[in-house]
Design a protein around this motif. Structure first.
Motif, PDB file in Angstrom:
ATOM      1  N   MET A   7       0.832  -1.304  -0.061  1.00  0.00           N
ATOM      2  CA  MET A   7      -0.071  -0.076  -0.082  1.00  0.00           C
ATOM      3  C   MET A   7       0.840   1.297  -0.038  1.00  0.00           C
ATOM      4  O   MET A   7       2.041   1.074   0.584  1.00  0.00           O
ATOM      5  N   THR A   8       0.484   2.412  -0.678  1.00  0.00           N
ATOM      6  CA  THR A   8       1.003   3.418  -0.562  1.00  0.00           C
ATOM      7  C   THR A   8       0.133   4.666  -0.492  1.00  0.00           C
ATOM      8  O   THR A   8      -1.143   4.654  -0.990  1.00  0.00           O
ATOM      9  N   THR A   9       0.492   5.662   0.215  1.00  0.00           N
ATOM     10  CA  THR A   9      -0.309   6.909   0.711  1.00  0.00           C
ATOM     11  C   THR A   9       0.193   8.184  -0.093  1.00  0.00           C
ATOM     12  O   THR A   9       0.068   9.298   0.198  1.00  0.00           O
ATOM     13  N   ILE A  10       0.987   7.864  -1.076  1.00  0.00           N
ATOM     14  CA  ILE A  10       1.497   9.051  -1.946  1.00  0.00           C
ATOM     15  C   ILE A  10       0.176   9.587  -2.862  1.00  0.00           C
ATOM     16  O   ILE A  10      -0.575   9.257  -3.156  1.00  0.00           O
ATOM     17  N   ARG A  11       0.286  11.234  -2.652  1.00  0.00           N
ATOM     18  CA  ARG A  11      -0.692  11.976  -3.379  1.00  0.00           C
ATOM     19  C   ARG A  11       0.186  13.056  -3.829  1.00  0.00           C
ATOM     20  O   ARG A  11       0.754  13.966  -2.735  1.00  0.00           O
ATOM     21  N   GLN A  12       0.302  13.145  -5.017  1.00  0.00           N
ATOM     22  CA  GLN A  12       1.390  14.462  -5.377  1.00  0.00           C
ATOM     23  C   GLN A  12       0.740  15.041  -6.674  1.00  0.00           C
ATOM     24  O   GLN A  12       0.222  14.302  -7.766  1.00  0.00           O
ATOM     25  N   LEU A  13       0.982  16.342  -6.902  1.00  0.00           N
ATOM     26  CA  LEU A  13       0.890  16.900  -8.247  1.00  0.00           C
ATOM     27  C   LEU A  13       1.912  17.263  -8.806  1.00  0.00           C
ATOM     28  O   LEU A  13       2.940  17.715  -8.132  1.00  0.00           O
ATOM     29  N   PHE A  14       1.868  17.259 -10.249  1.00  0.00           N
ATOM     30  CA  PHE A  14       3.355  17.532 -10.733  1.00  0.00           C
ATOM     31  C   PHE A  14       3.093  18.770 -11.941  1.00  0.00           C
ATOM     32  O   PHE A  14       2.168  18.570 -12.829  1.00  0.00           O
ATOM     33  N   ILE A  15       3.702  19.682 -11.942  1.00  0.00           N
ATOM     34  CA  ILE A  15       3.696  20.716 -12.543  1.00  0.00           C
ATOM     35  C   ILE A  15       4.952  21.055 -13.402  1.00  0.00           C
ATOM     36  O   ILE A  15       6.175  20.930 -12.854  1.00  0.00           O
ATOM     37  N   ASP A  16       4.785  21.139 -14.540  1.00  0.00           N
ATOM     38  CA  ASP A  16       5.836  21.456 -15.600  1.00  0.00           C
ATOM     39  C   ASP A  16       6.642  22.963 -15.013  1.00  0.00           C
ATOM     40  O   ASP A  16       6.313  24.111 -15.517  1.00  0.00           O
ATOM     41  N   GLU A  17       7.769  22.797 -14.045  1.00  0.00           N
ATOM     42  CA  GLU A  17       8.275  23.867 -13.441  1.00  0.00           C
ATOM     43  C   GLU A  17       8.904  24.800 -14.434  1.00  0.00           C
ATOM     44  O   GLU A  17       9.149  26.117 -14.445  1.00  0.00           O
ATOM     45  N   ALA A  18       9.526  24.159 -15.578  1.00  0.00           N
ATOM     46  CA  ALA A  18      10.347  24.700 -16.498  1.00  0.00           C
ATOM     47  C   ALA A  18       9.601  25.820 -17.332  1.00  0.00           C
ATOM     48  O   ALA A  18       9.989  26.741 -17.845  1.00  0.00           O
ATOM     49  N   LYS A  19       8.325  25.423 -17.464  1.00  0.00           N
ATOM     50  CA  LYS A  19       7.460  26.432 -18.103  1.00  0.00           C
ATOM     51  C   LYS A  19       6.391  27.319 -17.187  1.00  0.00           C
ATOM     52  O   LYS A  19       6.407  28.488 -17.539  1.00  0.00           O
ATOM     53  N   PHE A  20       5.957  26.620 -16.296  1.00  0.00           N
ATOM     54  CA  PHE A  20       5.022  27.512 -15.330  1.00  0.00           C
ATOM     55  C   PHE A  20       5.598  27.968 -14.050  1.00  0.00           C
ATOM     56  O   PHE A  20       5.019  28.704 -13.527  1.00  0.00           O
ATOM     57  N   GLY A  21       6.937  27.626 -13.795  1.00  0.00           N
ATOM     58  CA  GLY A  21       7.510  28.384 -12.823  1.00  0.00           C
ATOM     59  C   GLY A  21       7.325  27.289 -11.380  1.00  0.00           C
ATOM     60  O   GLY A  21       6.380  26.378 -11.582  1.00  0.00           O
ATOM     61  N   LYS A  22       8.208  27.676 -10.473  1.00  0.00           N
ATOM     62  CA  LYS A  22       8.071  26.759  -9.247  1.00  0.00           C
ATOM     63  C   LYS A  22       7.073  27.570  -8.291  1.00  0.00           C
ATOM     64  O   LYS A  22       6.713  28.502  -8.097  1.00  0.00           O
ATOM     65  N   GLY A  23       6.347  26.582  -7.530  1.00  0.00           N
ATOM     66  CA  GLY A  23       5.597  26.949  -6.244  1.00  0.00           C
ATOM     67  C   GLY A  23       4.310  27.693  -6.903  1.00  0.00           C
ATOM     68  O   GLY A  23       3.774  28.516  -6.169  1.00  0.00           O
ATOM     69  N   THR A  24       3.737  27.351  -8.140  1.00  0.00           N
ATOM     70  CA  THR A  24       2.537  28.109  -8.802  1.00  0.00           C
ATOM     71  C   THR A  24       1.586  27.518  -7.748  1.00  0.00           C
ATOM     72  O   THR A  24       1.039  26.495  -7.531  1.00  0.00           O
ATOM     73  N   ALA A  25       0.670  28.586  -7.277  1.00  0.00           N
ATOM     74  CA  ALA A  25      -0.648  28.377  -6.507  1.00  0.00           C
ATOM     75  C   ALA A  25      -1.913  28.111  -7.298  1.00  0.00           C
ATOM     76  O   ALA A  25      -2.791  27.594  -6.612  1.00  0.00           O
ATOM     77  N   LYS A  26      -1.646  28.605  -8.495  1.00  0.00           N
ATOM     78  CA  LYS A  26      -2.863  28.467  -9.433  1.00  0.00           C
ATOM     79  C   LYS A  26      -2.808  27.225 -10.123  1.00  0.00           C
ATOM     80  O   LYS A  26      -1.956  26.712 -10.474  1.00  0.00           O
ATOM     81  N   GLY A  27      -4.119  26.483 -10.469  1.00  0.00           N
ATOM     82  CA  GLY A  27      -4.159  25.329 -11.406  1.00  0.00           C
ATOM     83  C   GLY A  27      -5.757  24.941 -11.673  1.00  0.00           C
ATOM     84  O   GLY A  27      -6.452  25.507 -10.935  1.00  0.00           O
ATOM     85  N   PRO A  28      -6.046  24.270 -12.647  1.00  0.00           N
ATOM     86  CA  PRO A  28      -7.310  23.779 -13.107  1.00  0.00           C
ATOM     87  C   PRO A  28      -7.612  22.821 -12.266  1.00  0.00           C
ATOM     88  O   PRO A  28      -8.245  21.723 -12.443  1.00  0.00           O
ATOM     89  N   TRP A  29      -7.892  22.997 -10.793  1.00  0.00           N
ATOM     90  CA  TRP A  29      -8.612  21.983  -9.915  1.00  0.00           C
ATOM     91  C   TRP A  29      -9.002  22.692  -8.825  1.00  0.00           C
ATOM     92  O   TRP A  29      -8.819  23.829  -8.358  1.00  0.00           O
TER      93      TRP A  29
END
Length: 329
Positions: free
Chosen positions: A1-23
């Motif tokens: 079992m795994t409890t991983i939950r993670q979002l992946f953003i293309d930081e090269a395009k959208f930058g690090k630590g973006t707070a906005k997303g389509p969710w």
């Protein structure tokens, strides 16, 4: 079992630590290996009054861990950013208020003009991303990187019909369009074929990003690819590159756009083109339904159920919509 939950953003395009997303909302902590979620499909192209809301309610009743929208939630195609914002101001609260996390895939109505693109980026930031929930990976792509080219007269008629539909949501889009076009209206203008309707445009940078995500998550049991347009139905070397990256793992592709539920079996996998969740009637046949799709992950493998929204409702099996080689519409 795994409890991983993670979002992946293309930081090269959208930058690090973006707070906005389509969710909307945050993924709950996985309870273990098994979980449930739901797909909702196209609302637009002339939304059927209250059908999308019915689909949201049906999804919520399933008590899923989250919901994935496969795109086209607003009528869109606005050239005025203010009108685009106003329409999102009506739709976003429905998603935010569902009480279940919702993840959006961008559709052509959501992203179909330069004004729509600017408003999407302003409100939602990224247009492609990925997320992992336990041992399941989701790649959420943008098939709309080249906006559809429409004649100005057609674009203006669509916007006028959209305004009229917003004022009178119980009206039929085709009737509004006909009234606005007047004597020059021809029903052939609104007739569609898959050949003219499907025109996906992915980008190489998305596949580069997904390649990195896939490499970093090689241990997952299943991968879902979320597209708005069914990119497998047109020769496309960019999408074929994505397929090659997935070749050695179990996966399912889910799209919308055509408003007709149809399952293609390819490479030993299922490619699901959803019907509609409130959208315009486009094609005749068994797959011309309003529905959502329930997905139960059990032992790392998905089990699908079609949740019908019209009439008495009920359920159907996904196998009933598998396209046979000799079938045509």
């Amino acid at each position: 079992m795994t409890t991983i939950r993670q979002l992946f953003i293309d930081e090269a395009k959208f930058g690090k630590g973006t707070a906005k997303g389509p969710w909307f909302g945050e993924l709950p902590v996985p309870r273990g290996g098994d979980f449930d979620f739901a797909f909702i499909s196209d609302r637009t192209g002339g939304a059927v009054h209250k059908m999308f809301e019915k689909g949201l309610e049906a999804a919520k009743k399933l008590n899923p861990d989250f919901v994935v929208s496969i795109g086209d939630l607003v009528e869109g195609y606005w050239t005025d950013e203010a009108e685009a914002r106003e329409e999102w101001d009506r739709i976003d609260p429905m998603l935010a208020g569902l009480g279940v996390p919702v993840f959006q895939t961008v559709g052509n109505h959501d992203y179909g003009t330069e004004a729509m693109i600017r408003v999407w980026r302003e409100r939602k930031g990224v247009d492609y991303y990925a997320f992992r929930y336990g041992r399941t990976l989701f790649l959420v792509a943008n098939t709309e990187t080249a906006p559809l080219s429409l004649p100005e007269t057609m674009l203006e008629l669509m916007q006028q019909a959209n305004r009229a539909l917003i004022r009178n949501p119980e009206a039929l889009f085709v009737d509004l369009f006909r009234d606005l076009a007047g004597d020059g209206f021809s029903a052939d203008v609104l007739k569609m074929t898959e050949d003219t309707l499907i025109d996906p445009h992915l980008s190489g940078e998305q596949i580069d990003f997904f390649e990195r995500v896939l490499a970093d998550n090689a241990d997952v049991d299943w991968t879902f690819v979320c597209l708005h347009q069914p990119a497998w139905k047109k020769p496309d070397p960019i999408f074929e590159r994505l397929e090659s990256l997935l070749a050695d793992r179990p996966y399912t592709v889910v799209s919308g756009h055509v408003h007709y539920l149809e399952v293609t079996e390819k490479r030993g996998r299922q490619y699901i083109q959803m019907g509609k969740t409130g959208g315009l009637h486009c094609f005749e046949g068994k797959g011309d339904i309003h529905h959502i799709l329930s997905v139960k992950m059990r032992g790392g493998v998905p089990r699908f159920e079609v949740i019908l929204l019209e009439g008495e409702g009920g359920t159907d099996t996904l196998d009933a919509y598998v396209k046979k080689a000799a079938e045509s519409r």
